[in-house]
Design a protein around this motif. Structure first.
Motif, PDB file in Angstrom:
ATOM      1  N   THR A  41       5.986 -12.038  14.649  1.00  0.00           N
ATOM      2  CA  THR A  41       5.198 -10.821  14.464  1.00  0.00           C
ATOM      3  C   THR A  41       4.757 -10.679  13.015  1.00  0.00           C
ATOM      4  N   ASP A  42       3.735  -9.818  12.813  1.00  0.00           N
ATOM      5  CA  ASP A  42       3.211  -9.517  11.484  1.00  0.00           C
ATOM      6  C   ASP A  42       2.705 -10.754  10.756  1.00  0.00           C
ATOM      7  N   VAL A  43       2.292 -11.775  11.517  1.00  0.00           N
ATOM      8  CA  VAL A  43       1.662 -12.958  10.942  1.00  0.00           C
ATOM      9  C   VAL A  43       0.333 -13.140  11.659  1.00  0.00           C
ATOM     10  N   THR A  44      -0.771 -13.087  10.905  1.00  0.00           N
ATOM     11  CA  THR A  44      -2.080 -13.147  11.530  1.00  0.00           C
ATOM     12  C   THR A  44      -2.995 -14.061  10.726  1.00  0.00           C
ATOM     13  N   GLY A  45      -4.248 -14.133  11.196  1.00  0.00           N
ATOM     14  CA  GLY A  45      -5.296 -14.802  10.454  1.00  0.00           C
ATOM     15  C   GLY A  45      -5.119 -16.303  10.339  1.00  0.00           C
ATOM     16  N   PRO A  46      -5.575 -16.860   9.201  1.00  0.00           N
ATOM     17  CA  PRO A  46      -5.573 -18.327   9.058  1.00  0.00           C
ATOM     18  C   PRO A  46      -4.188 -18.932   8.928  1.00  0.00           C
ATOM     19  N   ARG A  47      -3.139 -18.128   8.853  1.00  0.00           N
ATOM     20  CA  ARG A  47      -1.790 -18.695   8.737  1.00  0.00           C
ATOM     21  C   ARG A  47      -1.300 -19.273  10.063  1.00  0.00           C
ATOM     22  N   ILE A  48      -1.943 -18.930  11.163  1.00  0.00           N
ATOM     23  CA  ILE A  48      -1.480 -19.368  12.484  1.00  0.00           C
ATOM     24  C   ILE A  48      -2.431 -20.429  13.039  1.00  0.00           C
ATOM     25  N   HIS A  49      -1.858 -21.546  13.456  1.00  0.00           N
ATOM     26  CA  HIS A  49      -2.628 -22.608  14.106  1.00  0.00           C
ATOM     27  C   HIS A  49      -1.856 -23.071  15.342  1.00  0.00           C
ATOM     28  N   HIS A  95       3.390  -6.860   5.702  1.00  0.00           N
ATOM     29  CA  HIS A  95       2.324  -7.486   6.494  1.00  0.00           C
ATOM     30  C   HIS A  95       1.154  -7.856   5.592  1.00  0.00           C
ATOM     31  N   TYR A  96       0.811  -6.960   4.664  1.00  0.00           N
ATOM     32  CA  TYR A  96      -0.291  -7.260   3.754  1.00  0.00           C
ATOM     33  C   TYR A  96       0.050  -8.454   2.863  1.00  0.00           C
ATOM     34  N   VAL A  97       1.256  -8.465   2.308  1.00  0.00           N
ATOM     35  CA  VAL A  97       1.670  -9.553   1.422  1.00  0.00           C
ATOM     36  C   VAL A  97       1.574 -10.900   2.140  1.00  0.00           C
ATOM     37  N   ASP A  98       1.989 -10.937   3.396  1.00  0.00           N
ATOM     38  CA  ASP A  98       2.031 -12.195   4.143  1.00  0.00           C
ATOM     39  C   ASP A  98       0.673 -12.638   4.661  1.00  0.00           C
ATOM     40  N   ASN A  99      -0.307 -11.730   4.737  1.00  0.00           N
ATOM     41  CA  ASN A  99      -1.565 -12.064   5.415  1.00  0.00           C
ATOM     42  C   ASN A  99      -2.812 -11.724   4.611  1.00  0.00           C
ATOM     43  N   SER A 144      -4.221  -3.828  -8.607  1.00  0.00           N
ATOM     44  CA  SER A 144      -5.373  -4.363  -7.896  1.00  0.00           C
ATOM     45  C   SER A 144      -6.042  -3.214  -7.140  1.00  0.00           C
ATOM     46  N   LEU A 145      -7.262  -3.436  -6.674  1.00  0.00           N
ATOM     47  CA  LEU A 145      -7.903  -2.415  -5.850  1.00  0.00           C
ATOM     48  C   LEU A 145      -7.161  -2.241  -4.537  1.00  0.00           C
ATOM     49  N   VAL A 146      -6.662  -3.349  -3.972  1.00  0.00           N
ATOM     50  CA  VAL A 146      -5.955  -3.326  -2.691  1.00  0.00           C
ATOM     51  C   VAL A 146      -4.607  -3.997  -2.862  1.00  0.00           C
ATOM     52  N   GLY A 147      -3.571  -3.350  -2.349  1.00  0.00           N
ATOM     53  CA  GLY A 147      -2.239  -3.922  -2.437  1.00  0.00           C
ATOM     54  C   GLY A 147      -1.193  -2.915  -2.010  1.00  0.00           C
ATOM     55  N   PRO A 148       0.085  -3.268  -2.085  1.00  0.00           N
ATOM     56  CA  PRO A 148       1.155  -2.323  -1.751  1.00  0.00           C
ATOM     57  C   PRO A 148       1.145  -1.141  -2.714  1.00  0.00           C
ATOM     58  N   ARG A 149       1.696  -0.047  -2.257  1.00  0.00           N
ATOM     59  CA  ARG A 149       1.724   1.155  -3.079  1.00  0.00           C
ATOM     60  C   ARG A 149       2.758   1.010  -4.210  1.00  0.00           C
ATOM     61  N   PRO A 150       2.384   1.323  -5.481  1.00  0.00           N
ATOM     62  CA  PRO A 150       3.377   1.277  -6.563  1.00  0.00           C
ATOM     63  C   PRO A 150       4.278   2.505  -6.497  1.00  0.00           C
ATOM     64  N   LEU A 151       5.573   2.290  -6.554  1.00  0.00           N
ATOM     65  CA  LEU A 151       6.528   3.378  -6.384  1.00  0.00           C
ATOM     66  C   LEU A 151       7.247   3.700  -7.695  1.00  0.00           C
ATOM     67  N   PRO A 152       7.542   5.005  -7.929  1.00  0.00           N
ATOM     68  CA  PRO A 152       8.244   5.413  -9.154  1.00  0.00           C
ATOM     69  C   PRO A 152       9.747   5.187  -9.030  1.00  0.00           C
ATOM     70  N   THR A 153      10.169   3.940  -9.023  1.00  0.00           N
ATOM     71  CA  THR A 153      11.588   3.606  -8.859  1.00  0.00           C
ATOM     72  C   THR A 153      11.976   2.561  -9.894  1.00  0.00           C
ATOM     73  N   GLU A 154      13.246   2.250  -9.928  1.00  0.00           N
ATOM     74  CA  GLU A 154      13.740   1.196 -10.801  1.00  0.00           C
ATOM     75  C   GLU A 154      13.645  -0.156 -10.089  1.00  0.00           C
ATOM     76  N   ASP A 155      13.643  -1.212 -10.878  1.00  0.00           N
ATOM     77  CA  ASP A 155      13.550  -2.554 -10.305  1.00  0.00           C
ATOM     78  C   ASP A 155      14.742  -2.852  -9.398  1.00  0.00           C
TER      79      ASP A 155
END
Length: 516
Positions: free
Chosen positions: A291-299, A488-492, A437-448
């Protein structure tokens, strides 16, 4: 109580009865014979939609031809022949008005741009339209060479670009209307029978109901095994067990069977089901174990009749990532310049309505765990951080998020800025500096150190101003859903995926869904 069904005699099944487990008992259906005529309605939602697409594509090609004639006529690009009245000029206009639209529609059909499996959602439809434009360029060049016509290269370029832009725009509009009808009127979708364990079926049910624009409308669930004695089955749709699937689909009026999860059917049962569906007009959808794998990563690699699903590594480096970074910075620079009057007006409104700084800067964790200061317009009172602890008990979110729908720390002007996400505009500065970036995961106000386990994969790409989280519910999502979407975004991710997210962001922001 079960009912015998015999399709050979045209019998009609009676409504099934419910057992004490809350599950509907089966009929004793007979599998469809090889040459039996269809016994279930075909999937036909796409027929009126394709008819509209044909009209839109014809008009798009015609508009592209007219645009080309108008532009090149002004530029005197050399497709006139003054010595032959009505000669080359008349032939050019005839081909532009009739040949190009007809040829464009033929190429779209040949490239599968009217295939219902590619319509309405995803990027496959748009890729096929783009391939059709390449085929059109090759066809025009080949015909010009074959008939020895001295056709201006500028003419070909303008026609191809115009027909591509017009067709993509018209299909975006058609897709928006289709998804609106699916969300509001429950039209234009596929009535789906979910087959599998209750947990697997409910997982697909939740996804389909959360995204009605995808067109899947679950109307029933079929379990592979009877529940244990005394076990009750609860679901938002009717639940069946032990039925032959083709008779059951006819009984409930579905047009699609979705097999959910690896334990739903044995391999031989799935193949037998595919045989039974031949000639019925039913769709068969299989949810893979991956699951959560789409697009050109699947053959798919067939080996001795066994389809092997080859899953490639996610593309987290390379030329595409460099192009993404370049486009991000150029777009951020252009956006800051073009929207500078809006930014100044927002800054003045904040300063006038509430004393304190215009900007709010807070440490966020970004690419590969590096901390940076994010830029935002201030939407809270200056003592918001001091009042945070007193409000911890009212937190409506979970995980690493802190959200209150009616947060008393938000200023009146800040509430308006948050509703339309205008407070996020200064983050273009972070994009220009390469921190976001314009598109990406949300930056969170937390510690590393807060990013542990799977959540840490969010840091493999730069955080974004918008992303899957923002277009899928924003603050209405749980922490688990937000993490799942970010991973899902990171992987695809891909450039085409980014463009699709940016396009959907506009409608989400205007609708103010999940913004508080």
């Amino acid at each position: 109580m079960s009912t015998h069904i015999d399709f050979r005699s045209g019998g009609s099944p009676q409504p099934p009865a419910a057992s004490d487990t809350g599950v509907i008992t089966p009929s004793n259906g007979i599998a469809r014979a090889a040459f039996a005529r269809p016994v279930v309605p075909r999937v036909n939602w796409h027929r009126p939609y394709v008819a509209w697409l044909l009209l839109l594509d014809f008009l798009s090609a015609l508009a592209a031809s007219r645009t080309t004639i108008a532009l090149l006529d002004k530029a005197d690009a050399g497709f006139h022949d003054p010595d032959v009245p009505g000669g080359v000029d008349g032939l050019f206009v005839l081909v532009a008005n009739f040949g190009v639209p007809a040829g464009w529609m033929v190429l779209l059909a040949a490239c599968g741009a009217y295939d219902r499996r590619a319509l309405g959602i995803g990027t496959e439809e748009l890729k096929r339209v783009a391939r059709s434009s390449v085929a059109l360029a090759a066809t025009v060049s080949f015909l010009a060479l074959g008939f020895k016509k001295d056709l201006s290269r500028m003419t070909v370029v303008v026609v191809i670009l115009a027909v591509l832009v017009y067709s993509l725009t018209s299909r975006f509009v058609a897709r928006t209307v289709l998804q609106y009808l699916r969300r509001t009127r429950r039209r234009g979708g596929q009535k789906t029978l979910l087959v599998g364990k209750l947990s697997d079926a409910m997982a697909l049910y939740d996804i389909a109901t959360r995204n009605p624009g995808a067109g899947l409308q679950p109307i029933a669930i079929h379990l592979p095994h009877y529940p244990r004695p005394g076990e009750r089955v609860t679901a938002p749709v009717p639940v069946y067990v032990g039925w032959e699937l083709v008779p059951l689909v006819q009984q409930i009026g579905a047009d699609t069977i979705a097999v959910c999860g690896p334990a739903s059917l044995e391999s031989y049962e799935l193949r037998r089901l595919a045989w039974q569906l031949e000639g019925t007009g039913l769709d068969l959808v299989v949810v893979p174990q991956v699951t959560d794998v789409t697009g050109p990563r699947i053959h798919v690699r067939p080996v001795e009749g066994l389809p092997l699903l080859n899953v490639e590594e996610p593309t987290l480096s390379g030329l595409s990532l460099l192009v993404k970074g370049l486009l991000d910075r150029l777009t951020a620079l252009g956006g800051l310049v073009l929207m500078s009057p809006v930014l100044i007006a927002i800054a003045l409104s904040i300063k006038v309505t509430d004393p304190g700084p215009v900007m709010f800067r807070q440490t966020r964790i970004g690419y590969r765990g590096r901390a940076f200061k994010v830029w935002k317009f201030r939407t809270m009172y200056t003592d918001a951080e001091q009042r945070l602890e007193a409000l911890r008990g009212q937190n409506e979110s979970d995980g690493l998020l802190f959200k209150i729908r009616d947060d008393p720390r938000v200023t009146p002007i800040g509430r308006y800025l948050r509703a339309f996400s205008l407070d996020e505009l200064p983050q273009l500065i972070n994009v220009l500096m390469g921190q976001m970036s314009l598109v990406g995961p949300r930056p969170l106000p937390t510690e590393d150190d807060d990013y542990k386990g799977d959540v840490r994969r969010r840091l493999l790409v730069r955080p974004g101003i918008t992303g899957l989280w923002q277009i899928s519910g924003r603050s209405d999502l749980s922490w688990d859903d937000a993490v799942r979407l970010d991973l899902h975004y990171v992987d695809n991710w891909s450039l085409a995926y980014d463009l699709g997210i940016l396009w959907r962001t506009v409608s989400v922001v205007m609708a103010r869904r999940g913004a508080y």
